[in-house]
Design a protein around this motif. Structure first.
Motif, short mmCIF file in Angstrom:
data_model
loop_
_atom_site.label_atom_id
_atom_site.label_comp_id
_atom_site.label_asym_id
_atom_site.label_seq_id
_atom_site.Cartn_x
_atom_site.Cartn_y
_atom_site.Cartn_z
N LEU A 1 0.81 -1.23 0.00
CA LEU A 1 0.00 0.00 0.00
C LEU A 1 0.84 1.27 0.00
N LYS B 1 1.26 2.86 -6.50
CA LYS B 1 0.06 2.48 -5.76
C LYS B 1 -0.70 1.37 -6.49
N ARG C 1 -7.30 -2.91 -4.72
CA ARG C 1 -7.61 -2.45 -3.36
C ARG C 1 -8.92 -3.08 -2.87
N GLU D 1 -7.13 2.87 5.08
CA GLU D 1 -5.76 2.89 4.57
C GLU D 1 -5.69 2.31 3.17
N ILE D 2 -6.48 1.25 2.92
CA ILE D 2 -6.50 0.63 1.59
C ILE D 2 -7.09 1.59 0.57
N CYS E 1 -4.52 4.61 0.45
CA CYS E 1 -3.11 4.26 0.28
C CYS E 1 -2.20 5.16 1.11
N ARG E 2 -2.58 5.37 2.38
CA ARG E 2 -1.74 6.12 3.32
C ARG E 2 -1.95 5.55 4.71
N THR F 1 -6.18 7.71 -9.62
CA THR F 1 -6.81 6.39 -9.52
C THR F 1 -8.12 6.34 -10.29
#
Length: 759
Positions: free
Chosen positions: A557, A562, A568, A662-663, A666-667, A703
């Motif tokens: 992640l 990414k 995800r 978080e998924i 991505c942080r 994304t």
């Protein structure tokens, strides 16, 4: 002359066209009075075709041209795979001799008879008068009355296979055959029970009773109204699922198949594996059926001693092939098949197949010496233990030599014994003593296996693991429960493993340790990391896991590149399914207590696999409704846990909510280096964005999720429900799965807390 030539031409034309007309016969419609005959040539009089020619109904030869099976099969592929056959329950399919016929009658429907007229089988439970038969391109053979009402259909009378468009109602079942070529009823069945549960279990031939299931869908009545299963559905898109009463779907395999490009079927194989297969419609060369998924994932592991007999015969070793998703049986060294044609049958000692050479000059007791020699061979044979088969071979019957030589005295010893014979006797007595110790040890091992550890777990010595990890030099990671090292073990070939050195294990709790490791060893799911073995030696306690190639979710992640939005969502759903299994489908619910990206691993296909489950209790946490001294990982733990509140499965739900955010973003959940103070705590920032209608702001603008705002918003709402500070407001993991699937509507969540940043 001209007229005569024309007549001859018409006659020849009719002869050449006759087979073609027979094949395309009635565009799938068969009138009452129609019949087929089992012929050696297997010509057009032996089968009817569906309109497209994809399926055929009729007689298939059983190994030779003397016996036939009334069946339905794929007509355009080389192996002519059978998908239905006439079945006399509970016996199985009747073998029809050459010259047998099947007739379509008005009152009994399809009737199969021998050449002399004896009835072998007929379509049962027909109420009404049959007007015609209709053979559809779905592979369904239907009998209708004159108003086109269905009186009987092959789809409602399945054997071992279901096809797209087919539905199995409650109490409906599939029954395996005995082998690939034996269509008698086999040892396994799939059944949708009256309570909505889909089960796989083995059947006892003698009593007809079923053993404990080795697969359970758990689609019974739960906390959500109408969650019980209603039907097993194989839809036209190739998806197979249990349809719930409330319209929800429990998918058996997340696959979609192009009906234009592929044939697809799902079969309960004779070895107990239920699997979905695809076969290309257009092909060249040696095309074959390819498996998409199977239930259970590894039948060698999932059928244990209290779930009936295993796949393989006595003394045989079961190994699972991930490629074709089927088990294979093999005899251990020193054994071979009793019947070479039955690959799943009994393995017997090689020494039992030939008489044994005399010992010395037979001055020692002939029968005693020979039997000791026999058991010495047993002792040196390579005997592997299986949980569902015998732990030792059956001794052979005495050879004819044992019955000779009756002119012996006490125990058959002759009056004169040479020095050589005496030495041989002493050696044999020593061997017998050693053999007694050997079998005493074996019995002890069996008792340990039956009462303690899962027999599939391999016990390791500390020295073995020290060598396997090269002195614990290559560290893979460390966390709440211990440090993980990379290792290589020998298991016929070199296998890479992850070896976890446990910390804080209670040292005087041997029985508790074994009991908890046993629970972990028996817990198998595609979204869990599999435990392979353990070490329990003095102060050293270690666990050996499979090593997954793609590392942790954290490294996936939080890297520079990414993952895609599709990846995800797949990962998040996999974690949810794994937690649902731990909380609601294990015999004893397992609370993880430390769900975070570092404890989620990814396999070759980037499938999420939860690690460290069961370790919280192994480290002496008394989980259910208790207080605990282990605090999990900050940022992933609900605030009330730090207030010494009772611990339930809702602890894991909170952690999952954080991981889901978080998924999506991505942080990391806590980013103290973030220049914007409002973004430091992920849960607070995402909720603010949600409330302000700026949900796009949580994403990297590159994304593709920006084109799927509906799914993005749903995922964020599910996460916010999970991180509610009040545990009673958090959904169960089963409901989380249903919300992610779209089965349950996701309502607008309340504010999780005014001060969630205290976490």
């Amino acid at each position: 002359m001209e007229m005569a030539f024309t007549a001859q031409l018409l006659l020849l034309s009719s002869l050449f066209l006759q087979p073609v007309l027979a094949l395309s016969q009635t565009n799938g419609s068969i009138a009452v009075g129609g019949s087929l005959t089992a012929t050696a040539e297997g010509n057009s009089s032996s089968s009817w075709l569906s309109p497209s020619g994809d399926f055929a109904f009729g007689f298939r030869p059983l190994g030779n041209n003397d016996l036939f099976l009334l069946s339905i099969w794929y007509a355009k592929i080389p192996d002519r795979t059978i998908v239905w056959y006439a079945n006399n329950n509970p016996v199985g399919a009747p073998a029809a001799p050459l010259g047998s016929t099947v007739n379509l009658t008005a009152h009994s429907g399809l009737v199969l008879t021998r050449p002399r007229g004896e009835e072998l089988w007929k379509s049962e439970n027909i109420v009404g008068v049959v007007a015609n038969g209709v053979f559809n391109d779905t592979g369904n053979f239907v009998l209708e009355d004159d108003s086109s009402k269905k009186l009987w259909e092959s789809f409602k009378n399945p054997t071992d296979t279901i096809l797209p468009g087919q539905i199995i109602e409650r109490e409906g079942n599939l029954a395996s055959r005995q082998s690939e070529t034996n269509y008698s009823n086999g040892r396994f069945q799939l059944q949708l029970q009256p309570d909505g549960n889909l089960l796989l279990n083995s059947v006892n031939f003698t009593t007809g009773s079923t053993n404990r299931p080795y697969y359970v869908s758990a689609t019974t009545k739960g906390t959500v109204p109408g969650s019980e299963g209603k039907q097993l559905v194989f839809n036209d898109s190739g998806c197979i699922y249990v349809l719930r009463e409330n319209g929800g779907k429990f998918a058996l395999g997340n696959t979609r198949v192009s009906a234009m490009a592929y044939y697809t079927r799902a079969t309960l194989n004779f070895d107990g594996v239920f699997a979905q297969y695809v076969h290309p419609k257009t092909f060249s060369g040696n095309a074959s059926w390819e498996p998409l998924w199977s239930l259970p994932e590894n039948i060698c592991l999932d059928i244990d001693a209290d779930k009936g007999p295993g796949v393989c015969g006595l003394n045989s070793i079961c190994t699972f092939s991930p490629a074709d998703k089927r088990p294979k049986c093999e005899c251990p060294r020193g054994f071979s098949l009793h019947d070479p044609n039955d690959l799943y049958g009994i393995c017997e000692p090689d020494f039992g197949k030939n008489s044994i050479e005399p010992v010395g000059k037979r001055s020692c007791p002939s029968h005693m010496g020979e039997w000791i020699a026999v058991y010495m061979q047993v002792a040196t044979a390579y005997i592997k233990f299986r949980k569902d088969n015998s732990t030792r071979p059956v001794p052979p019957s005495p050879s004819p030599d044992d019955k000779k030589n009756k002119q012996t005295t006490f125990l058959g010893v002759r009056p004169v014994i040479s020095a050589t014979a005496l030495v041989v006797c002493l050696v044999l007595i020593a061997a017998a003593f050693s053999l007694g110790l050997y079998f005493t040890f074996q019995k002890k091992q069996v008792r340990i296996m039956q009462s303690g550890l899962n027999i599939n777990l391999r016990p390791f010595s500390y020295q073995e693991l020290h060598e396997a990890t090269n002195g614990f030099t290559e560290e893979l990671g460390r966390g709440t429960f211990g440090v993980v090292y990379k290792g290589i073990i020998q298991n016929g070939s070199q296998v890479q493993v992850a070896v976890k050195k446990l910390r804080c294990v209670k040292q005087d709790g041997d029985e508790e340790f074994k009991a908890e490791v046993n629970v972990i060893g028996k817990t198998h799911h595609k979204n869990l990391v599999r435990l392979l073995g353990y070490c329990d030696e003095g102060q050293q306690r270690l666990l050996v896991y499979e090593l997954l190639s793609n590392g942790t979710l954290a490294s996936f992640l939080f890297a520079d590149v990414k993952p895609s939005w599709g990846q995800r969502i797949k990962i998040a759903f996999g974690i949810a399914k794994g937690l649902e299994y731990l909380h609601e489908e294990c015999r004893t619910p397992i609370i993880h207590c430390d769900i975070k990206p570092q404890n989620i691993l990814l396999d070759d296909n980037c499938t999420a696999r939860i690690a460290d489950f069961g370790l919280a209790k192994l480290l002496m946490m008394n989980q259910s409704h208790t207080h605990t001294a282990i605090r999990g990982t900050k940022g992933y733990v609900a605030p009330k846990w730090f207030r010494n509140m009772p611990i339930t499965t809702k602890v894991d739900v909170y952690s999952f909510g954080v991981v889901l955010l978080e998924i999506i973003c991505c942080r990391r959940s806590v980013d103290v280096e973030n220049n914007c103070e409002g973004k430091a705590i992920l849960t607070n920032w995402v909720y603010d964005c949600y409330q302000e209608g700026k949900i796009d702001a949580v994403l990297d603008h590159k994304t593709e999720a920006l084109h799927d705002k509906k799914n993005l918003e749903k995922s964020v709402m599910v996460a916010i429900w999970c991180i509610q500070e009040d545990p009673s407001l958090r959904p169960t993991m089963r409901k989380v799965v249903q919300m992610l699937e779209g089965v349950v509507e996701v309502h607008a969540p309340p504010c999780p807390s005014s001060y969630t940043s205290s976490a």
